[in-house]
Design a protein around this motif. Structure first.
Motif, PDB file in Angstrom:
ATOM      1  N   VAL A 184       0.851  -1.185   0.000  1.00 22.88           N
ATOM      2  CA  VAL A 184       0.000   0.000   0.000  1.00 22.88           C
ATOM      3  C   VAL A 184       0.889   1.238   0.000  1.00 22.88           C
ATOM      4  CG1 VAL A 184      -0.141   0.043   2.526  1.00 22.88           C
ATOM      5  CG2 VAL A 184      -1.925   1.177   1.177  1.00 22.88           C
ATOM      6  N   SER A 185       0.384   2.305  -0.610  1.00 26.14           N
ATOM      7  CA  SER A 185       1.118   3.570  -0.636  1.00 26.14           C
ATOM      8  C   SER A 185       0.494   4.560   0.347  1.00 26.14           C
ATOM      9  CB  SER A 185       1.100   4.164  -2.050  1.00 26.14           C
ATOM     10  OG  SER A 185       1.743   5.418  -2.072  1.00 26.14           O
ATOM     11  N   VAL A 186       1.352   5.192   1.131  1.00 31.55           N
ATOM     12  CA  VAL A 186       0.950   6.318   1.995  1.00 31.55           C
ATOM     13  C   VAL A 186       1.857   7.479   1.574  1.00 31.55           C
ATOM     14  CG1 VAL A 186       0.599   7.114   4.363  1.00 31.55           C
ATOM     15  CG2 VAL A 186       0.389   4.673   3.830  1.00 31.55           C
ATOM     16  N   PRO A 187       1.544   8.144   0.474  1.00 28.69           N
ATOM     17  CA  PRO A 187       2.500   9.054  -0.177  1.00 28.69           C
ATOM     18  C   PRO A 187       3.055  10.147   0.727  1.00 28.69           C
ATOM     19  CG  PRO A 187       0.593   8.651  -1.585  1.00 28.69           C
ATOM     20  CD  PRO A 187       0.276   8.046  -0.265  1.00 28.69           C
ATOM     21  N   ALA A 188       2.199  10.786   1.521  1.00 30.94           N
ATOM     22  CA  ALA A 188       2.660  11.923   2.322  1.00 30.94           C
ATOM     23  C   ALA A 188       3.575  11.513   3.464  1.00 30.94           C
ATOM     24  CB  ALA A 188       1.456  12.688   2.879  1.00 30.94           C
ATOM     25  N   SER A 189       3.682  10.216   3.732  1.00 32.84           N
ATOM     26  CA  SER A 189       4.576   9.773   4.807  1.00 32.84           C
ATOM     27  C   SER A 189       6.029  10.144   4.508  1.00 32.84           C
ATOM     28  CB  SER A 189       4.450   8.260   5.033  1.00 32.84           C
ATOM     29  OG  SER A 189       4.893   7.532   3.901  1.00 32.84           O
ATOM     30  N   THR A 190       6.353  10.347   3.241  1.00 31.73           N
ATOM     31  CA  THR A 190       7.729  10.721   2.888  1.00 31.73           C
ATOM     32  C   THR A 190       8.086  12.128   3.385  1.00 31.73           C
ATOM     33  OG1 THR A 190       6.987  11.536   0.730  1.00 31.73           O
ATOM     34  CG2 THR A 190       7.736   9.255   0.846  1.00 31.73           C
ATOM     35  N   TYR A 191       7.064  12.920   3.722  1.00 30.50           N
ATOM     36  CA  TYR A 191       7.306  14.263   4.246  1.00 30.50           C
ATOM     37  C   TYR A 191       7.274  14.297   5.769  1.00 30.50           C
ATOM     38  CZ  TYR A 191       5.905  15.282  -0.576  1.00 30.50           C
ATOM     39  OH  TYR A 191       5.804  15.286  -1.939  1.00 30.50           O
ATOM     40  N   GLY A 192       7.079  13.143   6.393  1.00 34.67           N
ATOM     41  CA  GLY A 192       6.904  13.096   7.834  1.00 34.67           C
ATOM     42  C   GLY A 192       8.071  13.661   8.605  1.00 34.67           C
ATOM     43  N   LEU A 193       9.280  13.275   8.206  1.00 34.49           N
ATOM     44  CA  LEU A 193      10.468  13.718   8.924  1.00 34.49           C
ATOM     45  C   LEU A 193      10.594  15.237   8.898  1.00 34.49           C
ATOM     46  CD1 LEU A 193      12.739  11.972  10.292  1.00 34.49           C
ATOM     47  CD2 LEU A 193      14.148  12.509   8.312  1.00 34.49           C
ATOM     48  N   SER A 194      10.379  15.844   7.727  1.00 34.87           N
ATOM     49  CA  SER A 194      10.495  17.293   7.589  1.00 34.87           C
ATOM     50  C   SER A 194       9.436  18.013   8.419  1.00 34.87           C
ATOM     51  CB  SER A 194      10.362  17.699   6.122  1.00 34.87           C
ATOM     52  OG  SER A 194      11.365  17.086   5.342  1.00 34.87           O
ATOM     53  N   ALA A 195       8.201  17.520   8.378  1.00 35.51           N
ATOM     54  CA  ALA A 195       7.123  18.159   9.137  1.00 35.51           C
ATOM     55  C   ALA A 195       7.359  18.027  10.641  1.00 35.51           C
ATOM     56  CB  ALA A 195       5.781  17.548   8.752  1.00 35.51           C
ATOM     57  N   TYR A 196       7.795  16.857  11.060  1.00 31.78           N
ATOM     58  CA  TYR A 196       8.003  16.604  12.484  1.00 31.78           C
ATOM     59  C   TYR A 196       9.061  17.528  13.066  1.00 31.78           C
ATOM     60  CZ  TYR A 196       9.453  14.174  16.752  1.00 31.78           C
ATOM     61  OH  TYR A 196       9.792  13.870  18.040  1.00 31.78           O
ATOM     62  N   TYR A 197      10.156  17.716  12.337  1.00 27.46           N
ATOM     63  CA  TYR A 197      11.244  18.528  12.877  1.00 27.46           C
ATOM     64  C   TYR A 197      11.005  20.032  12.757  1.00 27.46           C
ATOM     65  CZ  TYR A 197      13.922  14.659  14.473  1.00 27.46           C
ATOM     66  OH  TYR A 197      14.331  13.561  15.202  1.00 27.46           O
ATOM     67  N   LEU A 198       9.769  20.403  12.407  1.00 31.25           N
ATOM     68  CA  LEU A 198       9.286  21.771  12.602  1.00 31.25           C
ATOM     69  C   LEU A 198       8.233  21.812  13.705  1.00 31.25           C
ATOM     70  CD1 LEU A 198       9.057  22.880   8.874  1.00 31.25           C
ATOM     71  CD2 LEU A 198      10.535  23.888  10.621  1.00 31.25           C
ATOM     72  N   ILE A 199       7.310  20.852  13.688  1.00 31.01           N
ATOM     73  CA  ILE A 199       6.216  20.847  14.672  1.00 31.01           C
ATOM     74  C   ILE A 199       6.732  20.552  16.077  1.00 31.01           C
ATOM     75  CG2 ILE A 199       4.118  19.647  15.383  1.00 31.01           C
ATOM     76  CD1 ILE A 199       3.561  19.216  12.345  1.00 31.01           C
ATOM     77  N   ALA A 200       7.514  19.484  16.216  1.00 29.34           N
ATOM     78  CA  ALA A 200       7.980  19.093  17.554  1.00 29.34           C
ATOM     79  C   ALA A 200       8.894  20.158  18.183  1.00 29.34           C
ATOM     80  CB  ALA A 200       8.663  17.734  17.493  1.00 29.34           C
ATOM     81  N   PRO A 201       9.889  20.689  17.476  1.00 33.26           N
ATOM     82  CA  PRO A 201      10.697  21.747  18.085  1.00 33.26           C
ATOM     83  C   PRO A 201       9.896  23.010  18.414  1.00 33.26           C
ATOM     84  CG  PRO A 201      11.877  20.765  16.257  1.00 33.26           C
ATOM     85  CD  PRO A 201      10.471  20.245  16.192  1.00 33.26           C
ATOM     86  N   ALA A 202       8.896  23.330  17.581  1.00 33.10           N
ATOM     87  CA  ALA A 202       8.069  24.502  17.876  1.00 33.10           C
ATOM     88  C   ALA A 202       7.343  24.319  19.205  1.00 33.10           C
ATOM     89  CB  ALA A 202       7.069  24.738  16.740  1.00 33.10           C
ATOM     90  N   GLU A 203       6.779  23.146  19.416  1.00 27.75           N
ATOM     91  CA  GLU A 203       6.084  22.883  20.673  1.00 27.75           C
ATOM     92  C   GLU A 203       7.080  22.819  21.836  1.00 27.75           C
ATOM     93  OE1 GLU A 203       3.305  19.657  20.451  1.00 27.75           O
ATOM     94  OE2 GLU A 203       2.475  20.350  18.544  1.00 27.75           O
TER      95      GLU A 203
END
Length: 485
Positions: free
Chosen positions: A301-320
């Motif tokens: 199965v494909s979960v296409p946006a999962s490839t952006y997970g690392l980039s999104a996380y390292y903005l959201i988590a540090p912001a919080e």
């Protein structure tokens, strides 16, 4: 003799203690002896609570002798990650800024453990404020992998994973923000689970990223992980994000098998880029084959946006984190470096108290939230998070659970990635997507990879899907090379 036979399971210990076949004190003394033998080389603990644990074990034995039912974890030693508040006991987050701080209250999960008859044996080491993937960022020194002490145990909950892998405790609690339970579980060859966001109370968990943090179990068996999750899970009115419903009976589902379940192998999390080791990829495909042989329907199965997970996380988590860690200012608790003015005191305290990785993430998060950059970075990352949730939802329309590696590699040597933060961050590439979605996920040992070190398989499920997740985990455990652990 298997590791489980040698160290025993939490379920087995609790049953033996509850019936009087064994005493809680004798169980505790066996585990303290193992700690005395190997803790010097492993450094799983920041604080060993031997005297308190002995008093607690004696109390459990006295209550059982008086005919009391002390709970489902009767006399079971448990280790706690040192970011869980424990009343009157140091809680440091492995940071100098909280060195010696003693909370005036217990975290809800700690209260539930004690109500269940558990014996808290110590507070475990972690990457400072849970920021890391190797437990090398601790202000009190690195933890080593019990399977090979030249290697890391993973992180940030490396001390909790190592404590279970070394037999220091049958079970432990960690916290998972972007993979901090699942990744060390994989590297140490134990079971580790992150529940659905809101299914375990965060009251008393010192926050890293509040929209992501969750508490979960480490264990040597899937059954023990289910038992511990049942004890600490469920609604808590003290946590505004807590889901208002009881936690399900996970152990009752473990023997149901996987006949007819639809299992998706996430193609974006199978390798290619990201440093995936061939042996890890091979074990993942073998795990899928084993589930298919057990009656599941398996497909890619494909979960296409999962490839952006690392980039999104390292903005959201540090912001919080930049918001959450603002409270550590040298005024209310912990370290205080007194200077001529309050502003200078703040600056000196935080400079001395926080380590390099924590400072790096605070600065990154503050920048992402700053005027002129909020929409370009933090706002965009949150939109990517929504895309990831949507893509997972689409996948779960076709599949009951999803499968991937828990980590792209087996345990790596100490110091191997400390000089390159970006390389270190890639260790969480498999675990971050489900964290951003708020979904449950867990790691189950399945064979070995390079250097004979364990490989973990990640089982993911939709929100509130813990029951089918644990069913699949139990089937994987039974089919793992060498049989059930």
């Amino acid at each position: 003799m298997s590791p489980v036979e040698r160290f025993q399971t939490a379920a087995g210990v609790a049953a033996a203690v509850a019936t009087g076949e064994r005493s809680a004190r004798s169980v505790l003394d066996e585990h303290l002896a193992r700690i005395d033998e190997r803790e010097g080389e492993i450094h799983a603990f920041n604080h060993l609570l031997a005297d308190e644990a002995r008093a607690r074990a004696d109390e459990i034995d006295a209550r059982i002798a008086a005919g009391e039912d002390v709970g489902p974890l009767a006399g079971v030693p448990v280790a706690l990650k040192d970011n869980l508040c424990t009343r009157g006991i140091p809680t440091t987050c492995s940071s100098k800024i909280l060195d010696g701080w003693r909370p005036p209250y217990d975290a809800t999960v700690v209260t539930r453990l004690r109500d269940a008859g558990a014996v808290v044996i110590g507070k475990t080491n972690l990457d400072e404020f849970a920021m890391g993937s190797s437990t090398e960022n601790s202000a009190f020194g690195a933890t080593r992998n019990p399977l090979d002490t030249s290697r890391v145990p993973g992180g940030s909950s490396g001390g909790s994973a190592a404590a279970v892998a070394a037999g220091f405790a049958p079970i432990s609690l960690g916290s998972d923000t972007g993979g901090s339970i699942r990744q060390p579980a994989a590297l140490c060859g134990v079971v580790g689970a992150k529940p659905t966001y809101g299914r375990a109370s965060r009251y008393g968990l010192i926050a890293f990223a509040s929209s992501l943090d969750q508490i979960g179990p480490f264990a040597r068996t899937v059954e023990d992980a289910a038992l511990l999750m049942e004890v600490v899970g469920g609604h808590d009115p003290l946590d505004a994000t807590s889901i208002p419903e009881p936690f399900p009976d996970l152990r009752g589902t473990l023997g149901r098998g996987v006949e007819g379940l639809r299992i998706g192998l996430v193609e974006e999390l199978l390798g290619g880029e990201g440093g995936f080791q061939p042996e890890v990829q091979a074990r993942t495909r073998e795990a899928a084959d084993a589930l298919e042989a057990a009656g599941a329907k398996v497909d890619v199965v494909s979960v296409p946006a999962s490839t952006y997970g690392l980039s999104a996380y390292y903005l959201i988590a540090p912001a919080e984190a930049s918001s959450n860690l603002a409270r550590f200012d040298g005024v209310r608790f912990g370290l205080r470096d007194e200077r001529a003015t309050m502003g200078e005191t703040y600056d000196a305290t935080r400079t001395a108290g926080f380590g390099a990785e924590v400072k790096r993430r605070i600065m990154l998060g503050t920048y992402a939230l700053s005027s002129g950059y909020y929409d370009a970075y933090y706002g965009k990352a949150q939109r990517v998070r929504t895309m990831i949730i949507d893509d997972f939802d689409a996948a779960y329309e076709r599949f009951d659970v999803l499968l991937s590696p828990s980590s792209p590699c087996v345990a790596f040597p100490l110091g191997d990635k400390t000089a390159d933060p970006l390389t270190m961050y890639l260790n969480d590439v498999c675990t971050i997507p489900s964290s951003l979605a708020g979904h449950p996920a867990m790691s189950v040992p399945f064979g070995t990879g390079a250097e004979g070190l364990p490989v973990g398989i990640q089982v993911m499920a939709p929100a509130l899907g813990e029951e089918q997740m644990f069913r699949v985990a139990a089937a994987l455990e039974a089919a793992a090379p060498g049989g059930a652990r």
